[in-house]
Enzyme design. Structure first.
Site, PDB file in Angstrom:
ATOM      1  N   ARG A   1       3.182  -1.315 -10.157  1.00  0.00           N
ATOM      2  CA  ARG A   1       2.006  -0.444 -10.737  1.00  0.00           C
ATOM      3  C   ARG A   1       1.294  -1.556 -11.012  1.00  0.00           C
ATOM      4  O   ARG A   1       0.400  -1.713 -11.889  1.00  0.00           O
ATOM      5  CB  ARG A   1       2.177   0.275 -11.812  1.00  0.00           C
TER       6      ARG A   1
ATOM      7  N   ARG B   1      -4.173   1.220 -13.785  1.00  0.00           N
ATOM      8  CA  ARG B   1      -5.369   1.371 -14.667  1.00  0.00           C
ATOM      9  C   ARG B   1      -5.881   0.300 -15.615  1.00  0.00           C
ATOM     10  O   ARG B   1      -6.688   0.360 -16.385  1.00  0.00           O
ATOM     11  CB  ARG B   1      -5.183   2.633 -15.280  1.00  0.00           C
TER      12      ARG B   1
ATOM     13  N   ARG C   1     -11.673   3.637  -8.739  1.00  0.00           N
ATOM     14  CA  ARG C   1     -10.994   5.155  -8.845  1.00  0.00           C
ATOM     15  C   ARG C   1     -11.797   6.473  -9.561  1.00  0.00           C
ATOM     16  O   ARG C   1     -11.807   7.358  -9.236  1.00  0.00           O
ATOM     17  CB  ARG C   1      -9.662   5.366  -9.704  1.00  0.00           C
TER      18      ARG C   1
ATOM     19  N   ASP D   1       1.360   7.096  -3.428  1.00  0.00           N
ATOM     20  CA  ASP D   1       2.108   8.065  -4.493  1.00  0.00           C
ATOM     21  C   ASP D   1       3.207   8.179  -3.846  1.00  0.00           C
ATOM     22  O   ASP D   1       3.384   8.779  -2.493  1.00  0.00           O
ATOM     23  CB  ASP D   1       1.025   8.859  -5.044  1.00  0.00           C
TER      24      ASP D   1
ATOM     25  N   TYR E   1      10.499  16.577  -9.118  1.00  0.00           N
ATOM     26  CA  TYR E   1       9.119  16.983  -9.138  1.00  0.00           C
ATOM     27  C   TYR E   1       8.963  18.501  -8.424  1.00  0.00           C
ATOM     28  O   TYR E   1       8.122  19.003  -8.903  1.00  0.00           O
ATOM     29  CB  TYR E   1       8.356  16.076  -8.433  1.00  0.00           C
TER      30      TYR E   1
END
Length: 367
Positions: free
Chosen positions: A37, A41, A50, A86, A164
């Protein structure tokens, strides 16, 4: 390499191959480092890029993915880039709806509930045509990297994707997905096979598009004990590497090193080391020296600083890195965190981590 500085696929020639050399188990002058990552962010420029569009629209824009992938490299002397994407683009390509809910994470409005729900899934062979935007992002990024460092492609492993698709989002227990394993073992294997059949051409397509290494994320390994893991996760992890390697060879593509990162899967370390991957990623709960003893000399290890160590002072980060490098030893090692960077981390501290790895690993080799 051709005289014009372009490699065999017409990409700029690679100038820093330290990460790839370490992945293949060759000696390196210093320890290469990248961060899971690293395009995230915690970077203000990432948040700015983004802000304009929703998460999966960003994933579908090669231009945006390329920009986000390159941002951390402008700040830090990282030894590898990892494509911004992703793991859930694969369930999406199989026809499932996935949205990213700000502050909550991924959400599947219609998760898999019954065995018959598997009939809703698209043919796994069609997945690559759905995911052309990832391949375009990889090719564009590989060109713009201009040979600075290698580009890593990635995907989620079958069990993690299955969780998921059944849970419909994040879960602390994975009880619904595990209920399938106990109550619907046949259907579970069918789903895991569908996912494997989708992942193999997807990963091969990433290499064809320019990825120079591949990482498989088994992020939810820790929810399975040794028995369930060896029954429902490991066979598919093995299958992915075996089939990807065979397909690359058939397609006349050069082999790339493959990394398996099974978070909290320390109970299966020996098996993972023999699953056909050149690199085994470790989370921060595993002691490096013990891991080294258990996996033997045939694989490279990657990891495993606790990401929260980056909340410490820069000086302490240097000490923690030094200890970690001493424990792993100088060769067959790629430095990383034991999990992804968190959004509230200070970029300066990420820089301190990267610099400490480079500095201390050079000192280690002199002594």
């Amino acid at each position: 390499m051709e005289a014009n500085g372009l490699g065999s696929q017409g990409f700029p020639e690679l100038k820093n191959d330290t990460f790839l050399r370490a992945a293949w188990g060759e000696d390196t002058d210093y320890t290469p480092v990248w961060c899971m990552r690293q395009a995230g962010r915690y970077l203000p420029e990432f948040r700015e890029t983004r802000a304009a569009q929703d998460f999966f629209s960003t994933c579908r824009s090669p231009e945006a993915c390329c920009e986000l992938t390159l941002q951390p490299l402008r700040r830090f002397p990282l030894d590898a880039a990892i494509i911004f994407s992703d793991i859930l683009v694969v369930p999406q390509a199989l026809g499932m709806e996935v949205t990213m809910v700000p502050g909550k994470g991924p959400s599947f409005p219609e998760p898999l509930r019954e065995e018959r729900d598997l009939e809703r899934l698209r043919d796994p062979a069609s997945v690559t045509s759905e995911l052309g935007y990832v391949f375009q992002a990889i090719t564009l990024t590989r060109q713009r990297l201009a040979g600075r460092v290698p580009l890593i492609g990635f995907a989620g492993a079958p069990w993690t994707l299955m969780t998921y698709m059944i849970e419909g989002g994040s879960s602390s227990t994975m009880a619904q997905a595990k209920r399938w394993l106990y109550q619907k073992p046949q259907a579970s294997h069918q789903l895991l096979r569908i996912l494997t059949d989708a992942l193999v051409p997807y990963l091969v397509g990433q290499v064809a598009a320019g990825a120079q290494a591949l990482q498989l994320f088994e992020s939810h390994a820790g929810h399975l004990g040794p028995q369930l893991f060896s029954q429902f996760a490991l066979p598919y992890i093995r299958d992915v590497s075996k089939r990807v390697k065979a397909r690359l060879q058939q397609a006349g593509l050069a082999p790339v090193p493959m990394i398996i990162f099974a978070k909290d899967g320390h109970f299966a370390l020996e098996e993972l080391a023999q699953a056909g991957y050149e690199v085994v990623g470790l989370d921060w709960t595993v002691a490096p020296e013990k891991a080294r003893e258990r996996v033997g000399k045939t694989v490279t290890l990657q990891g495993n600083l606790d990401p929260c160590a980056l909340y410490a002072s820069e000086e302490e980060i240097g000490q923690l890195v030094q200890q970690m490098l001493d424990d792993f030893g100088p060769q067959r090692y790629i430095a990383n965190l034991g999990h992804g960077l968190y959004p509230d981390m200070d970029p300066e501290h990420v820089g301190a981590f990267v610099d400490a790895v480079h500095r201390h690993s050079r000192l280690l080799r002199q002594n």
